[in-house]
Scaffold this active site. Structure first.
Site, PDB file in Angstrom:
ATOM      1  CG  ASP A 112       6.242  55.573   5.819  1.00 29.32           C
ATOM      2  OD1 ASP A 112       5.992  55.994   6.947  1.00 29.32           O
ATOM      3  OD2 ASP A 112       6.386  56.315   4.838  1.00 29.32           O
TER       4      ASP A 112
ATOM      5  CE1 TYR B  21      -7.258  46.251  12.804  1.00 31.84           C
ATOM      6  CE2 TYR B  21      -6.213  44.903  14.480  1.00 31.84           C
ATOM      7  CZ  TYR B  21      -6.322  45.305  13.159  1.00 31.84           C
ATOM      8  OH  TYR B  21      -5.508  44.745  12.210  1.00 31.84           O
TER       9      TYR B  21
ATOM     10  CG  ASP C  34      -3.031  42.758  13.562  1.00 28.18           C
ATOM     11  OD1 ASP C  34      -2.391  41.716  13.807  1.00 28.18           O
ATOM     12  OD2 ASP C  34      -4.145  42.754  13.013  1.00 28.18           O
TER      13      ASP C  34
ATOM     14  CE  LYS D  94       2.256  57.985   6.707  1.00 27.69           C
ATOM     15  NZ  LYS D  94       3.547  57.820   6.006  1.00 27.69           N
TER      16      LYS D  94
END
Length: 335
Positions: free
Chosen positions: A207, A126, A231, A173
């Site tokens: 995940d 972002y 987000d 991740k």
């Protein structure tokens, strides 16, 4: 009683309606407050301003340190830059904090959900650094700095300590993004080991973490993550307790804080008095806690819990027929 000066941004669409209802509840609960109303969003352009985030709006927040913001419109794929992103970057509101808890009479798949999402709010994907590398190929850069990663990790552990939370789980991740998410993990581990070893700590690949959330959210407490993940996950968690209409949001920095409803401006129902003001009222409770008015905050929380439990004066999205102001009236009556 201390007089507080709070900046108020009514926003767009249903923003003025839910903002008015929230003001009434906060004042009825006993806060001594002076509101400084300033424009933001599409409504600022409609008022003849040359920017969706006017300089005087930023100046007011910097001067008074605390703001309450209604929802604003953000065009998809075109138009002006998100007001929310501009606020976070220009005021260095680096911590987005979203408590998510089950509410009385709001029926969902899960009960006794009680989590807090702490999201780094100023960088990551972002940061908005995008360019066309060659025709037909666009690159978007994910930014991670040691300063920002350490800052948000320290905030999360400090928050957990002050709020008597038991555990922090870092979503990441780093198995794929070894440098950026790896840095985020390194900083989180350092803060845990050197400053807050009293708080339980774990890490999960995002995940797998999302799977855990929809299997049994009760196993998770404070979730710490970078900007983009936060987000997405914060909205996922809102869905566990009834949606964005029943969760609050806050954006915290060292020098200012902005509290907001995280749902959209819903222009299709603006002015119809059917919008639910609860999310902004709940954000107002977070604001009251931030300015150390905990007794007033507790009073409002107990009042809206009682209205929800009673079930007689609910807005349309919660299965009732109450108006925006009618719902606020019911909370005020419980006060």
């Amino acid at each position: 009683m201390a007089l507080h000066t709070i900046v108020l941004m009514p926003g767009d669409g249903i923003g003025p309606e839910v903002t008015r209802a929230t003001k009434r509840v906060i004042e009825a609960a006993g806060l001594s407050v002076e509101w400084v109303e300033v424009p933001a969003g599409a409504s600022a352009l409609e008022q003849g301003m040359d920017d969706v985030l006017p300089k005087r709006t930023l100046a007011a927040i910097m001067a008074h340190k605390v703001a309450l913001k209604g929802p604003v419109t953000t065009p998809v794929g075109k138009g002006f830059k998100s007001v929310n992103v501009q606020l976070r970057q220009k005021l260095s509101l680096y911590a987005a904090v979203r408590p998510v808890r089950s509410l009385p009479s709001v029926k969902t798949r899960f009960e006794n959900v009680d989590m807090v999402i702490v999201r780094e709010n100023t960088e990551g994907l972002y940061s908005g650094i995008e360019y066309e590398a060659v025709p037909g190929v666009v690159t978007s850069l994910k930014v991670a700095s040691q300063t920002a990663c350490m800052r948000i990790a320290r905030y999360a552990f400090r928050y957990a300590t002050r709020r008597h939370r038991r555990k922090i789980t870092v979503f990441h991740k780093a198995n794929i993004m070894k440098m950026s998410d790896g840095l985020f993990l390194d900083c989180s581990r350092k803060i845990h080991e050197e400053e807050y070893p009293n708080i339980d700590y774990e890490e999960t690949i995002i995940d797998a973490g999302c799977m855990k959330l929809v299997q049994d959210p009760s196993k998770l407490d404070v979730l710490l993550m970078e900007n983009f993940y936060g987000d997405v996950v914060s909205d996922l968690c809102a869905g566990l307790v009834g949606g964005l209409g029943v969760v609050p949001g806050s954006n915290i920095g060292d020098d200012a804080a902005v509290f907001e409803a995280v749902h959209g401006s819903a222009p299709d129902i603006a002015g119809k008095q059917i919008a639910n003001p609860l999310a902004l009222i709940m954000s107002g409770v977070l604001m009251l806690q931030h300015i150390h008015e905990d007794a007033i905050a507790d009073k409002i929380q107990k009042a809206y819990d009682a209205v929800l439990l009673d079930g007689k004066t609910l807005t349309r999205d919660l299965g009732g027929s109450a108006t925006t102001d009618g719902f606020a009236d019911a909370i005020i009556a419980k006060l």
